[in-house]
Design a protein around this motif. Structure first.
Motif, short mmCIF file in Angstrom:
data_model
loop_
_atom_site.label_atom_id
_atom_site.label_comp_id
_atom_site.label_asym_id
_atom_site.label_seq_id
_atom_site.Cartn_x
_atom_site.Cartn_y
_atom_site.Cartn_z
N TYR A 80 -10.55 -3.80 7.17
CA TYR A 80 -11.08 -3.80 5.72
C TYR A 80 -11.30 -5.14 5.25
O TYR A 80 -12.34 -5.63 4.78
CB TYR A 80 -10.29 -3.00 4.71
CG TYR A 80 -10.32 -1.53 5.13
CD1 TYR A 80 -11.47 -0.68 4.97
CD2 TYR A 80 -9.19 -0.86 5.41
CE1 TYR A 80 -11.64 0.55 5.05
CE2 TYR A 80 -9.15 0.52 5.70
CZ TYR A 80 -10.26 1.25 5.41
OH TYR A 80 -10.43 2.62 5.85
N ASP A 121 -16.79 1.47 3.97
CA ASP A 121 -16.76 2.85 4.12
C ASP A 121 -17.61 3.16 5.33
O ASP A 121 -17.77 4.70 5.68
CB ASP A 121 -17.41 3.71 2.92
CG ASP A 121 -18.86 3.06 2.38
OD1 ASP A 121 -19.26 2.13 3.16
OD2 ASP A 121 -19.32 3.63 1.37
N ASP A 131 -5.34 2.68 -5.10
CA ASP A 131 -6.01 3.29 -5.97
C ASP A 131 -5.42 2.77 -7.38
O ASP A 131 -6.09 3.33 -8.41
CB ASP A 131 -6.34 4.58 -5.83
CG ASP A 131 -5.11 5.40 -5.86
OD1 ASP A 131 -3.98 4.73 -6.15
OD2 ASP A 131 -5.11 6.51 -5.16
N PHE A 168 -7.03 -3.60 -4.16
CA PHE A 168 -7.55 -2.61 -4.93
C PHE A 168 -9.08 -2.77 -4.73
O PHE A 168 -10.01 -1.64 -5.05
CB PHE A 168 -7.14 -2.83 -6.40
CG PHE A 168 -7.88 -1.85 -7.55
CD1 PHE A 168 -7.23 -0.59 -7.66
CD2 PHE A 168 -8.94 -2.14 -8.21
CE1 PHE A 168 -8.09 0.47 -8.26
CE2 PHE A 168 -9.34 -1.34 -9.19
CZ PHE A 168 -8.87 -0.24 -9.07
N GLN A 169 -9.58 -4.01 -4.71
CA GLN A 169 -11.01 -4.10 -4.74
C GLN A 169 -11.66 -3.65 -3.33
O GLN A 169 -12.67 -3.34 -3.15
CB GLN A 169 -11.39 -5.91 -4.72
CG GLN A 169 -11.13 -6.33 -6.15
CD GLN A 169 -11.19 -7.69 -6.34
OE1 GLN A 169 -11.20 -8.42 -5.05
NE2 GLN A 169 -11.06 -8.34 -7.20
N LYS A 196 0.88 -1.14 0.12
CA LYS A 196 0.03 0.04 -0.15
C LYS A 196 0.87 1.28 -0.09
O LYS A 196 0.48 2.22 -0.74
CB LYS A 196 -0.79 -0.04 1.30
CG LYS A 196 -1.64 1.35 1.45
CD LYS A 196 -2.57 1.31 2.71
CE LYS A 196 -3.05 2.61 2.74
NZ LYS A 196 -2.43 3.96 3.11
N LYS A 223 -10.32 -1.06 -1.94
CA LYS A 223 -10.00 0.41 -1.81
C LYS A 223 -9.15 0.57 -1.04
O LYS A 223 -8.92 1.95 -0.55
CB LYS A 223 -11.28 1.36 -1.71
CG LYS A 223 -12.42 0.86 -2.66
CD LYS A 223 -13.83 1.78 -2.46
CE LYS A 223 -14.89 1.11 -3.32
NZ LYS A 223 -16.21 2.03 -3.18
N ASP A 268 -14.88 -7.24 4.47
CA ASP A 268 -15.18 -7.61 3.30
C ASP A 268 -15.59 -9.03 3.42
O ASP A 268 -16.37 -9.79 2.85
CB ASP A 268 -14.08 -7.60 2.36
CG ASP A 268 -14.12 -8.25 0.84
OD1 ASP A 268 -15.11 -7.51 0.52
OD2 ASP A 268 -13.63 -8.95 0.43
#
Length: 283
Positions: free
Chosen positions: A122, A133, A271, A265-266, A66, A268, A126
């Motif tokens: 995150y 968010d 980017d 990336f999926q 990242k 977020k 998921d």
């Protein structure tokens, strides 16, 4: 003698480095390897690489991918631990939350923005089908800050490596409600590009030394007892951890890196997806 600064978390994964330093393996090759413990974790080490406070970081894979994507002038030069990291999802011992489902829309304690304690929330969200968010964060900096936040209720849960957190569970400070393994190899070695460009032979020698150490690490007599004593762990927990942990002596491959980036990336977390050459240095 060439001075090289290296940083890593004060956890059992990094004992091979300390053993090699103690045995003067680097010094014999004219390398003065200066280790810094970084209890704050990956986010802090990314800052240290950027500022030149450290030349090398033994760092969690998703965090450095990242940060390189965000402009950190460093590259991954090797996987360090290829097995997944098992993150425990923890609440305060007296919390009313019993399952991971109870934690939806609750506030999570993280060491700092961009840390893996944040990134893995995150991944967990998921996994659970939550909207990422909608996650709420409380920055606590250190494990002492986590204890305070979960005890006084300013945060509701916290994610950290299962075995290193277990002593706090055993003491009745935290309670673990679930596990969340990383879907990728957990630790890599990252080096500032300036150091790679100016001292590539030194870095290659350093890798040869640590690879020799990790190759034989599990065969060291009574290594389980040494680990348990140094890191204040129960012997049976260390033995379980050793059975699950595999050190690596090779670099990350392009397919593995692309899979990691696609997942980040999926979610977020990044980017854009970088090229292999932008993120990894091969010798």
């Amino acid at each position: 003698m060439t001075t090289i600064k290296i940083a890593g978390v004060p956890e059992h994964f990094n004992l091979p480095w300390h053993l090699a330093i103690k045995e003067q393996a680097f010094e014999k090759q004219n390398i003065d390897l200066q280790w810094t413990d970084v209890p704050e974790g990956t986010g802090k080490m990314c800052q240290m690489l950027r500022s030149g406070q450290t030349d090398i970081a033994v760092i969690l894979t998703e965090g450095i991918v990242k940060d390189i994507s965000a402009g950190n002038p460093s590259k991954i030069i090797q996987m360090y631990v290829e097995s997944p990291l098992i993150w425990g999802i923890h609440v305060g011992a007296n919390s009313n939350y019993k399952t991971v489902n109870d934690l939806k829309n609750k506030k999570v304690a993280i060491s700092r923005i961009g840390s893996d304690s944040q990134l893995m929330t995150y991944v967990n969200a998921d996994n659970q089908g939550w909207k990422i968010d909608e996650l709420q964060f409380e920055i606590v900096n250190t494990i002492d800050g986590v204890v305070e936040a979960l005890t006084n209720g300013t945060a509701d849960y916290f994610m950290w490596e299962y075995f290193m957190t277990k002593p706090l569970v055993d003491k009745g400070i935290f309670r673990k409600v679930a596990d969340c393994p990383t879907p990728w190899p957990c630790f890599v070695i990252a080096v500032r590009e300036e150091v790679l460009n100016n001292q590539p032979e030194i870095i290659q020698t350093l890798l040869e030394i640590i690879n020799q150490t990790t190759t034989t690490f599990k065969n060291i007599p009574s290594i389980d007892n040494k680990l348990a004593e140094k890191y204040h762990q129960k012997l049976e927990d260390i033995q379980e951890w050793l059975a699950l942990t595999e050190w690596s002596q090779k670099n990350i491959d392009e397919n593995s890196l692309n899979n990691i980036q696609k997942q980040l990336f999926q979610l977020k977390i990044i980017d854009k997806i970088g090229t292999f050459e932008e993120i990894v240095k091969t010798f």
